[in-house]
Design a protein around this motif. Structure first.
Motif, mmCIF file in Angstrom:
data_model
loop_
_atom_site.group_PDB
_atom_site.id
_atom_site.type_symbol
_atom_site.label_atom_id
_atom_site.label_comp_id
_atom_site.label_asym_id
_atom_site.label_seq_id
_atom_site.Cartn_x
_atom_site.Cartn_y
_atom_site.Cartn_z
ATOM 1 N N ASP A 303 0.810 -1.230 0.000
ATOM 2 C CA ASP A 303 0.000 0.000 0.000
ATOM 3 C C ASP A 303 0.838 1.274 0.000
ATOM 4 O OD1 ASP A 303 -2.488 -1.138 -0.254
ATOM 5 O OD2 ASP A 303 -2.663 -1.521 1.895
ATOM 6 N N SER A 306 -0.811 3.918 -2.525
ATOM 7 C CA SER A 306 -2.013 4.657 -2.119
ATOM 8 C C SER A 306 -1.672 5.792 -1.163
ATOM 9 C CB SER A 306 -3.034 3.710 -1.488
ATOM 10 O OG SER A 306 -2.552 3.196 -0.271
ATOM 11 N N SER A 336 -3.617 -2.813 -4.202
ATOM 12 C CA SER A 336 -4.535 -2.830 -5.344
ATOM 13 C C SER A 336 -4.654 -1.476 -6.031
ATOM 14 C CB SER A 336 -5.920 -3.295 -4.882
ATOM 15 O OG SER A 336 -6.349 -2.507 -3.779
ATOM 16 N N TYR A 337 -3.841 -0.532 -5.589
ATOM 17 C CA TYR A 337 -3.994 0.830 -6.100
ATOM 18 C C TYR A 337 -3.761 0.921 -7.603
ATOM 19 C CZ TYR A 337 -4.399 5.800 -5.000
ATOM 20 O OH TYR A 337 -4.837 7.092 -4.876
ATOM 21 N N ASN A 340 -6.580 -0.374 -9.556
ATOM 22 C CA ASN A 340 -7.754 0.510 -9.569
ATOM 23 C C ASN A 340 -7.580 1.748 -10.443
ATOM 24 O OD1 ASN A 340 -8.616 -1.313 -7.711
ATOM 25 N ND2 ASN A 340 -8.904 0.124 -6.024
HETATM 26 C C1 LIG Z 1 -9.363 -0.809 -5.107
HETATM 27 O O1 LIG Z 1 -10.729 -1.024 -5.385
HETATM 28 C C2 LIG Z 1 -11.346 -2.005 -4.581
HETATM 29 C C3 LIG Z 1 -12.748 -2.254 -5.102
HETATM 30 O O2 LIG Z 1 -13.407 -1.041 -5.280
HETATM 31 C C4 LIG Z 1 -11.333 -1.536 -3.133
HETATM 32 O O3 LIG Z 1 -11.892 -2.505 -2.299
HETATM 33 C C5 LIG Z 1 -9.887 -1.296 -2.724
HETATM 34 O O4 LIG Z 1 -9.832 -0.764 -1.421
HETATM 35 C C6 LIG Z 1 -9.220 -0.338 -3.681
HETATM 36 N N1 LIG Z 1 -7.796 -0.276 -3.333
HETATM 37 C C7 LIG Z 1 -7.185 0.821 -2.899
HETATM 38 C C8 LIG Z 1 -5.755 0.663 -2.502
HETATM 39 O O5 LIG Z 1 -7.709 1.892 -2.801
#
Ligand SMILES: *[C@@H]1O[C@H](CO)[C@@H](O)[C@H](O)[C@H]1NC(C)=O
Ligand SMILES: *[C@@H]1O[C@H](CO)[C@@H](O)[C@H](O)[C@H]1NC(C)=O
Ligand SMILES: *[C@@H]1O[C@H](CO)[C@@H](O)[C@H](O)[C@H]1NC(C)=O
Ligand SMILES: *[C@@H]1O[C@H](CO)[C@@H](O)[C@H](O)[C@H]1NC(C)=O
Length: 782
Positions: A303, A306, A336-337, A340
């Protein structure tokens, strides 16, 4: 058991074994380019005769934008149309294969892995070959776990080679300590061991850098604060001088990459001089890739992208954060940034798709170097490594060796240790303390399930014939309440008392720095009371990663011996018992300075290594810290004493200007210096010289003794360290034996330091090689 039952039992066993065999066969590791699948085996990227560069290019060129974006995160999904399986980039192996990441599972045939001592203790052996063998063992066990189908990835996020700058740091335990040379050497040894050492003599990669497993030098850079006084690593903006970067924070990373040929780097959460590490083009691309020749992938800490927008406000919107890191040269986002926000960054025309391709090229090259795109992996060089290599006798005895050689004897008045008694003579022993009966504590952090699990108490117990008395003494390691009377009663009745005190992960851990340097709660009261009540001076064992101010114990005659055991891993109990009862001669030496408790007046956020006499800032580590110490870097005694002598030094005087035609400059304090030629240049190679040192063991026990060679300057000017480690070797000597060891020294590297601009310089004047109480002068003249 009757015959009938026996037959029934045997057939059950057979059925069970067959079922197991089937299960084992079914547990195939995931791989791409399945040669039995006609639709994928003809793809160019599957063609192992082609260079990896070309294969990776081919693969990336086949991906859609959505597929590309999906691959930029640690949890990379499968791409079934190309026969590419899912891949998990995040695995951990700090001091043994661990399940602290997401890539490795211990549910299966392999349910444990060798748990070596926590790194800070392994470092105390000052034995680079031992570190290399540990790396090899970890790499082998990692590959075995993959071959067994229990790993979704082969990229391990270790070693942690940040400098242990402040004694409060909760993760200092994960590092090799405070010295840049030791830390760099540890990184190189570990990485080469894990990765399988695909080198030629010259450090060039062979077989395109095939990897047994992939190691990762982390966390670049100047990261050594987790959570202190409400300041977290997520928001901390470390103010670091170019000087400290050049000769403290960066050298371990440089070695890890240049000499270790690490295939991974992790960029850290924090900012350095305003710039988030993962968004620092100068650091990731200009320095690591271009200057140091890094060949591999760069991941963010988890992370860490983010936070660039969410917490640091460095980027104005999420897409900018994505652009910042990809343009800086980061390839992978743990988190997951990027999944996304990367597509929208492309759609908003902020991010050229070529930046994504560059990252993917690096990522798929690693998976190819790991042999995961070679068709059936039984074709790959490391495919024969099986489950029997995990927790093997050899690896478990290596874990014991590491603990034996790491444990540091800090005090031993009147030769209290070793205890004069062995298994055969009944002695009465009392063991007291909150760390005595926890085998879990011995593993530190980032560990997997160990092969064996023995508490210190249990290990000591198995050494004595008569029953041992035990009391935890405290209500836990935090010791908010101490059961002093109970402990004293036990101590009264025993001939010898061993107190097992210190810290655990509740006191120092990731995301939690300490606020002081003393023993928690009432531990000190307990120790003093027990020591006073005991018949003989007691033995104090300290379990901890970071240092403690135990000066009260150093000064207390009722405390005869003090041992530091770090977090000694699965074999730590056995190692400690062997040392206490004289079956092993301790030789470890502290890889960190133990500061007095008032050191905490210094804000943990102050990154300066050098002292500042004007403001009273004391400086940090043995190289610069001016204040009182509880124990020095390198302190460690033994049941033997050792003496040193300089036998020969191949050069006494350097005439710098005649060799380099370099200009001599002068500092404001009239120090004269020249710019140090680049390490590895022809000139530096030619200037290398040998120091031969004689070492003698004067004791009656054989021992392994790390010899530490320092350089100090006659005149310590502002900016030069008081002394500096330039070499170390661990030497095994029999009782009374004498031997000689050689150190190959390079003036450019070992006699230099950084100036205020971060440029390495060599000072004119007398330098002394120092080993123990022996010194040898070397004149640098202009
Ligand atoms: C990315 O998107 C997913 C689904 O909307 C969400 O759960 C997740 O927190 C997001 N990741 C970040 C790092 O913001
Ligand atoms: C390889 O392909 C064959 C034939 O399609 C299939 O049976 C097998 O499961 C595949 N193996 C893997 C690991 O994908
Ligand atoms: C840290 O933050 C907490 C909660 O906001 C607060 O109660 C505490 O006093 C702060 N501590 C320091 C040292 O500032
Ligand atoms: C030590 O701990 C183990 C496991 O937690 C426990 O079963 C055992 O009784 C303890 N030993 C003593 C002597 O208290």
């Amino acid at each position: 058991m009757g015959l009938q039952q026996k037959i029934g039992y045997i057939s059950l066993v057979i059925i069970f074994s067959l079922a197991m065999a089937a299960a084992i066969e079914a547990a195939q590791p995931p791989f791409a380019c399945n040669s039995s699948n006609p639709s994928t085996k003809k793809l160019t990227f599957c063609s192992t005769e082609l260079p990896i560069k070309q294969r990776a290019e081919d693969l990336v060129s086949r991906l859609t934008l959505d597929e590309k974006v999906s691959q930029l995160v640690n949890d990379a999904p499968a791409i079934p149309r190309l026969g590419i399986p899912a891949y998990q980039w995040w695995s951990e192996s700090l001091h043994g294969v661990a399940d602290a990441g997401l890539g490795v599972s211990f549910e299966g045939t392999i349910h444990a892995a060798t748990s070596f001592p926590q790194v800070i203790l392994t470092a105390a052996s000052f034995d680079a070959h031992l570190w290399y063998r540990i790396g090899q063992a970890i790499g082998k066990e990692a590959r075995a776990v993959y071959n067994q189908g229990q790993a979704q990835g082969m990229t391990f996020w270790a070693p942690n080679i940040n400098i242990f700058r402040d004694p409060r740091w909760g993760r200092g335990q994960e590092t090799p300590g405070e010295d840049p040379l030791v830390t760099g050497r540890y990184g190189v040894s570990y990485v080469r061991g894990v990765q399988g050492d695909s080198f030629e003599g010259g450090g060039k990669l062979v077989n395109e850098g095939h990897l047994q497993a992939s190691a990762c030098c982390k966390h670049m850079t100047a990261y050594d604060l987790d959570r202190w006084d409400n300041i977290t690593r997520y928001i901390f903006d470390a103010q670091v001088t170019p000087q400290d970067l050049a000769d403290t924070y960066q050298p371990p990373f440089r070695s890890c990459i240049e000499e270790g040929r690490a295939s991974g780097i992790m960029c850290a959460y924090n900012r350095v001089n305003g710039v988030p590490n993962c968004a620092n083009y100068n650091l990731l691309t200009k320095t690591a890739r271009e200057k140091w020749g890094f060949y591999g992938y760069i991941t963010s800490d988890c992370d860490a992208v983010s936070i660039i927008y969410d917490d640091q406000g460095y980027a104005k919107d999420p897409e900018d954060a994505v652009v910042d890191v990809l343009k800086a040269g980061m390839d992978l986002n743990c988190g997951s940034y990027l999944k996304n926000h990367t597509k929208s960054a492309v759609q908003q025309k902020k991010l050229p798709e070529a930046e994504i391709d560059r990252a993917l090229h690096n990522l798929f090259s690693i998976r190819m170097r790991l042999g995961l795109f070679n068709g059936n992996p039984s074709q790959f060089v490391f495919s024969s490594i099986g489950p029997s290599q995990v927790c093997s006798k050899e690896h478990q005895s290596l874990a014991l060796e590491a603990a034996q050689n790491g444990i540091v004897l800090l005090k031993n008045d009147a030769n209290l240790l070793p205890l004069p008694c062995r298994r055969t003579t009944p002695i009465s022993l009392a063991v007291i303390g909150p760390n005595a009966n926890s085998s879990q504590t011995l593993l530190g952090n980032y560990h997997g399930p160990p092969c064996t699990s023995i508490s210190l108490l249990h290990a000591l117990e198995s050494y004595v014939t008569s029953p041992l008395r035990y009391h935890p003494g405290c209500n836990g390691v935090a010791c908010s309440s101490a059961l002093i009377n109970d402990a004293v009663n036990i101590a009264n009745e025993a001939e010898y008392v061993v107190l097992i005190m210190g810290l655990d992960q509740s006191q120092e851990r990731e995301d939690h720095d300490r606020v002081d340097l003393v023993l928690p709660g009432k531990q000190k009261n307990l120790i003093i009371a027990v020591a006073r009540a005991a018949k003989k001076p007691v033995v104090l064992v300290l379990v901890c990663g970071g240092p403690l101010d135990v000066s009260f114990a150093e000064d207390d005659d009722n405390i005869g011996s003090i041992l530091w055991v770090g977090y000694p891993g699965e074999a730590g109990g056995v190692a400690l018992a062997q040392i206490i009862f004289g079956d092993h001669n301790p030789g470890g030496r502290l890889p960190i300075t133990w500061y007095p408790k008032d050191f905490i007046k210094v804000p943990m956020t102050d990154m300066r290594m050098r002292s500042d006499p004007y403001s009273g800032y004391p400086g940090r580590t043995y190289r610069f810290y001016q204040g009182k110490k509880v124990f020095e870097f390198g302190h460690g005694i033994s049941y033997s004493t050792y003496s040193y002598s300089f036998i020969a030094v191949s050069l006494n005087e350097f005439h710098l200007t005649s060799m380099t035609a370099m200009k001599v400059s002068e500092n404001s304090d009239s120090t004269r210096y020249v710019l140090a030629p680049e390490k590895g240049s022809k000139f530096c190679e030619r200037m290398k010289f040998l120091a031969i040192i004689g070492v003698k063991n004067h004791g009656v026990m054989a021992g392994k003794h790390p010899v530490l060679l320092f350089v100090r300057r006659e005149k310590v000017t502002h900016g030069s360290p008081m002394k500096q480690l330039v070499g170390f070797q661990a030497l095994s000597l029999k009782a009374g034996e004498r031997a000689e060891i050689e150190f190959l020294l390079s003036p450019c590297e070992h006699l230099s330091r950084a100036d205020e601009h971060g440029v390495l310089v060599m000072e004119i004047g007398t330098h002394f090689l120092v080993v123990g109480d022996q010194e040898y002068p070397i004149n640098v003249v202009a």
